[in-house]
Scaffold this motif. Structure first.
Motif, PDB file in Angstrom:
ATOM      1  N   GLY A  23      17.476  44.114 -23.544  1.00  0.00           N
ATOM      2  CA  GLY A  23      16.264  43.732 -24.248  1.00  0.00           C
ATOM      3  C   GLY A  23      16.074  44.622 -25.464  1.00  0.00           C
ATOM      4  N   ARG A  24      14.861  44.706 -25.940  1.00  0.00           N
ATOM      5  CA  ARG A  24      14.591  45.493 -27.151  1.00  0.00           C
ATOM      6  C   ARG A  24      14.920  46.965 -26.958  1.00  0.00           C
ATOM      7  N   VAL A  25      14.640  47.490 -25.758  1.00  0.00           N
ATOM      8  CA  VAL A  25      14.874  48.912 -25.511  1.00  0.00           C
ATOM      9  C   VAL A  25      16.333  49.176 -25.155  1.00  0.00           C
ATOM     10  N   THR A 134       7.279  51.988 -29.661  1.00  0.00           N
ATOM     11  CA  THR A 134       7.436  50.544 -29.552  1.00  0.00           C
ATOM     12  C   THR A 134       8.752  50.151 -30.212  1.00  0.00           C
ATOM     13  N   PHE A 135       9.383  49.136 -29.673  1.00  0.00           N
ATOM     14  CA  PHE A 135      10.707  48.724 -30.136  1.00  0.00           C
ATOM     15  C   PHE A 135      10.670  47.305 -30.689  1.00  0.00           C
ATOM     16  N   SER A 136      11.414  47.109 -31.776  1.00  0.00           N
ATOM     17  CA  SER A 136      11.580  45.774 -32.340  1.00  0.00           C
ATOM     18  C   SER A 136      12.862  45.119 -31.854  1.00  0.00           C
ATOM     19  N   GLY A 137      13.764  45.930 -31.281  1.00  0.00           N
ATOM     20  CA  GLY A 137      15.042  45.405 -30.831  1.00  0.00           C
ATOM     21  C   GLY A 137      16.035  45.219 -31.952  1.00  0.00           C
ATOM     22  N   THR A 138      15.838  45.921 -33.068  1.00  0.00           N
ATOM     23  CA  THR A 138      16.750  45.835 -34.208  1.00  0.00           C
ATOM     24  C   THR A 138      17.244  47.226 -34.577  1.00  0.00           C
ATOM     25  N   SER A 139      18.156  47.276 -35.533  1.00  0.00           N
ATOM     26  CA  SER A 139      18.711  48.562 -35.963  1.00  0.00           C
ATOM     27  C   SER A 139      17.666  49.466 -36.590  1.00  0.00           C
ATOM     28  N   LEU A 140      16.524  48.897 -37.006  1.00  0.00           N
ATOM     29  CA  LEU A 140      15.454  49.716 -37.575  1.00  0.00           C
ATOM     30  C   LEU A 140      14.952  50.746 -36.567  1.00  0.00           C
ATOM     31  N   ASP A 141      15.059  50.424 -35.283  1.00  0.00           N
ATOM     32  CA  ASP A 141      14.572  51.339 -34.254  1.00  0.00           C
ATOM     33  C   ASP A 141      15.404  52.610 -34.153  1.00  0.00           C
ATOM     34  N   LEU A 142      16.657  52.551 -34.566  1.00  0.00           N
ATOM     35  CA  LEU A 142      17.548  53.693 -34.383  1.00  0.00           C
ATOM     36  C   LEU A 142      17.045  54.927 -35.120  1.00  0.00           C
ATOM     37  N   SER A 143      16.597  54.754 -36.346  1.00  0.00           N
ATOM     38  CA  SER A 143      16.090  55.896 -37.097  1.00  0.00           C
ATOM     39  C   SER A 143      14.745  56.369 -36.562  1.00  0.00           C
ATOM     40  N   LEU A 145      13.941  56.680 -33.532  1.00  0.00           N
ATOM     41  CA  LEU A 145      14.112  57.511 -32.343  1.00  0.00           C
ATOM     42  C   LEU A 145      14.013  58.993 -32.689  1.00  0.00           C
ATOM     43  N   GLU A 146      14.324  59.338 -33.936  1.00  0.00           N
ATOM     44  CA  GLU A 146      14.291  60.735 -34.362  1.00  0.00           C
ATOM     45  C   GLU A 146      12.870  61.300 -34.227  1.00  0.00           C
ATOM     46  N   GLY A 147      12.735  62.306 -33.367  1.00  0.00           N
ATOM     47  CA  GLY A 147      11.446  62.939 -33.170  1.00  0.00           C
ATOM     48  C   GLY A 147      10.542  62.261 -32.166  1.00  0.00           C
ATOM     49  N   THR A 148      10.970  61.129 -31.609  1.00  0.00           N
ATOM     50  CA  THR A 148      10.160  60.436 -30.607  1.00  0.00           C
ATOM     51  C   THR A 148      10.126  61.235 -29.307  1.00  0.00           C
ATOM     52  N   THR A 149       8.969  61.302 -28.692  1.00  0.00           N
ATOM     53  CA  THR A 149       8.847  61.981 -27.402  1.00  0.00           C
ATOM     54  C   THR A 149       9.360  61.079 -26.283  1.00  0.00           C
ATOM     55  N   PHE A 150      10.166  61.656 -25.391  1.00  0.00           N
ATOM     56  CA  PHE A 150      10.657  60.960 -24.206  1.00  0.00           C
ATOM     57  C   PHE A 150      10.140  61.694 -22.973  1.00  0.00           C
ATOM     58  N   ALA A 151       9.507  60.973 -22.067  1.00  0.00           N
ATOM     59  CA  ALA A 151       9.080  61.566 -20.799  1.00  0.00           C
ATOM     60  C   ALA A 151      10.260  61.553 -19.837  1.00  0.00           C
ATOM     61  N   VAL A 152      10.647  62.718 -19.355  1.00  0.00           N
ATOM     62  CA  VAL A 152      11.783  62.863 -18.452  1.00  0.00           C
ATOM     63  C   VAL A 152      11.271  63.231 -17.068  1.00  0.00           C
ATOM     64  N   ALA A 187      -2.002  55.543 -20.422  1.00  0.00           N
ATOM     65  CA  ALA A 187      -2.492  56.120 -21.674  1.00  0.00           C
ATOM     66  C   ALA A 187      -1.758  55.528 -22.872  1.00  0.00           C
ATOM     67  N   LEU A 188      -0.442  55.419 -22.772  1.00  0.00           N
ATOM     68  CA  LEU A 188       0.338  54.871 -23.882  1.00  0.00           C
ATOM     69  C   LEU A 188       0.012  53.400 -24.117  1.00  0.00           C
ATOM     70  N   ALA A 189      -0.081  52.639 -23.036  1.00  0.00           N
ATOM     71  CA  ALA A 189      -0.368  51.212 -23.175  1.00  0.00           C
ATOM     72  C   ALA A 189      -1.767  50.999 -23.755  1.00  0.00           C
ATOM     73  N   HIS A 190      -2.720  51.774 -23.277  1.00  0.00           N
ATOM     74  CA  HIS A 190      -4.091  51.650 -23.781  1.00  0.00           C
ATOM     75  C   HIS A 190      -4.136  51.967 -25.276  1.00  0.00           C
ATOM     76  N   GLY A 191      -3.426  52.998 -25.688  1.00  0.00           N
ATOM     77  CA  GLY A 191      -3.444  53.383 -27.095  1.00  0.00           C
ATOM     78  C   GLY A 191      -2.698  52.407 -27.985  1.00  0.00           C
ATOM     79  N   ALA A 192      -1.448  52.123 -27.651  1.00  0.00           N
ATOM     80  CA  ALA A 192      -0.602  51.310 -28.534  1.00  0.00           C
ATOM     81  C   ALA A 192      -0.921  49.823 -28.447  1.00  0.00           C
TER      82      ALA A 192
END
Length: 323
Positions: A23-25, A134-143, A145-152, A187-192
């Motif tokens: 999918g997009r992600v 949020t993801f569009s599922g296109t190559s635009l998302d690749l850039s 990702l830089e600096g995006t927070t990931f919950a591990v 929290a993320l869903a409510h905000g975005a």
């Protein structure tokens, strides 16, 4: 392993990645991992859109059944809808698809590593890695990702693996406890997600007011408001008013008359749009949204000292009228 089942030459430390759910992600993260030197050995995708993403973002990667993707992969990336994840993991366990030492990563914000217990029981290494983007599922998302927070989230001994994967993707890893995943995701869903709803409602009202390009009008205003609020949220450090210190507009000034007029014109918009529009484009939801968010703004503005108790009560009284 390669498509032919023979070992593939890769740089030391590189893994064979299988993407379950293009999918997009999934397609974007698979492409990002591939760019860092990992080999994507297979991807699953049922819909036409998923297959197009594989072709666009993962050219040359074979489209396979889920079990075959898992069989070939050293790192399995599960990027499927939240509700489908538990059944998928347990179903693959029932057929013995999971392998000892295999890294299994899911991208759901809702779940922690516990949902991967059936795979863990068969020797797999479980990790939950969720990008706050949020993801569009296109190559635009690749850039992006830089600096995006990931919950591990995962067992303590394997958390460094998740952190390393996030760093490879250009992201910023944040360790999140298993029990906090639900609140984090809400929290993320409510905000975005609800931000998108607010933009849609505001744009609809502007169009009704005769503005032909509502997005162009809203962009600088909302960008400035969002920037101010997110900066203030971090600056507060949990001790100060936080994001609400960036609040502007009638509630922050205690302008009761303005709020009353807003409610009047928005109720009129709801009635008119219901008469003239198809049900799915009517603005009947706008007055209630304005009222509820104004109540929240009032209580938070009072707590932050932006308005006094009298102003807050007057605002709340107006917001109660005409419901």
């Amino acid at each position: 392993m390669t498509d032919q089942g023979t070992p593939e030459r890769r740089r030391p430390g590189r893994l064979g990645v299988g993407v379950v759910g293009a999918g997009r992600v999934g397609a974007v993260l698979g492409s990002a991992l591939r760019a860092t030197g990992h080999a994507v050995v297979g991807a699953s995708g049922i819909s036409e859109a998923s297959r197009e993403r594989i072709e666009m973002l993962l050219p040359g990667v074979p489209v396979l059944e889920v079990e075959e993707v898992v069989r070939r992969a050293e790192l399995v990336l599960l990027a499927v809808p939240d509700d489908a994840l538990p059944g998928l993991v347990s179903g693959l366990a029932e057929v013995g698809a999971w392998q000892g030492g295999q890294i299994v990563v899911h991208t759901s914000g809702r779940y922690g590593a516990g949902v991967l217990d059936p795979a863990r029981a068969l020797g797999a290494i479980p990790l939950a890695i969720h990008p706050a983007m949020t993801f569009s599922g296109t190559s635009l998302d690749l850039s992006r990702l830089e600096g995006t927070t990931f919950a591990v989230t995962g067992p303590a001994p394997v958390q460094p693996i998740g952190q390393a994967l996030v760093v490879e993707l250009g992201g910023e890893p944040v360790i999140l406890e298993e029990g906090a995943r639900g609140l984090y995701h809400a929290a993320l869903a409510h905000g975005a997600n609800h931000l998108v709803v607010l933009v849609a409602q505001a744009a609809q009202a502007l169009e009704a007011a005769g503005v032909e390009q509502p997005g162009r009008v809203l962009a600088p205003l909302l960008s400035a408001a969002l920037d101010g609020a997110t900066r203030s949220a971090d600056a507060g450090g949990g001790a100060g008013p936080g994001a609400i210190s960036a609040l502007t507009g009638p509630v922050s000034r205690g302008d009761v008359g303005t709020v009353a007029e807003h409610l009047e014109v928005l109720r009129a918009l709801a009635v008119t749009s219901a008469q003239e529009s198809a049900p799915h484009v009517a603005a009947t939801d706008v007055p209630a949204s304005y009222r509820e968010l104004s109540r929240g703004a009032t209580s938070r503005a009072l707590a932050a000292g932006r308005i006094d108790a009298r102003q807050a009560q007057e605002l709340l009284d107006v917001l109660e009228e005409g419901q």
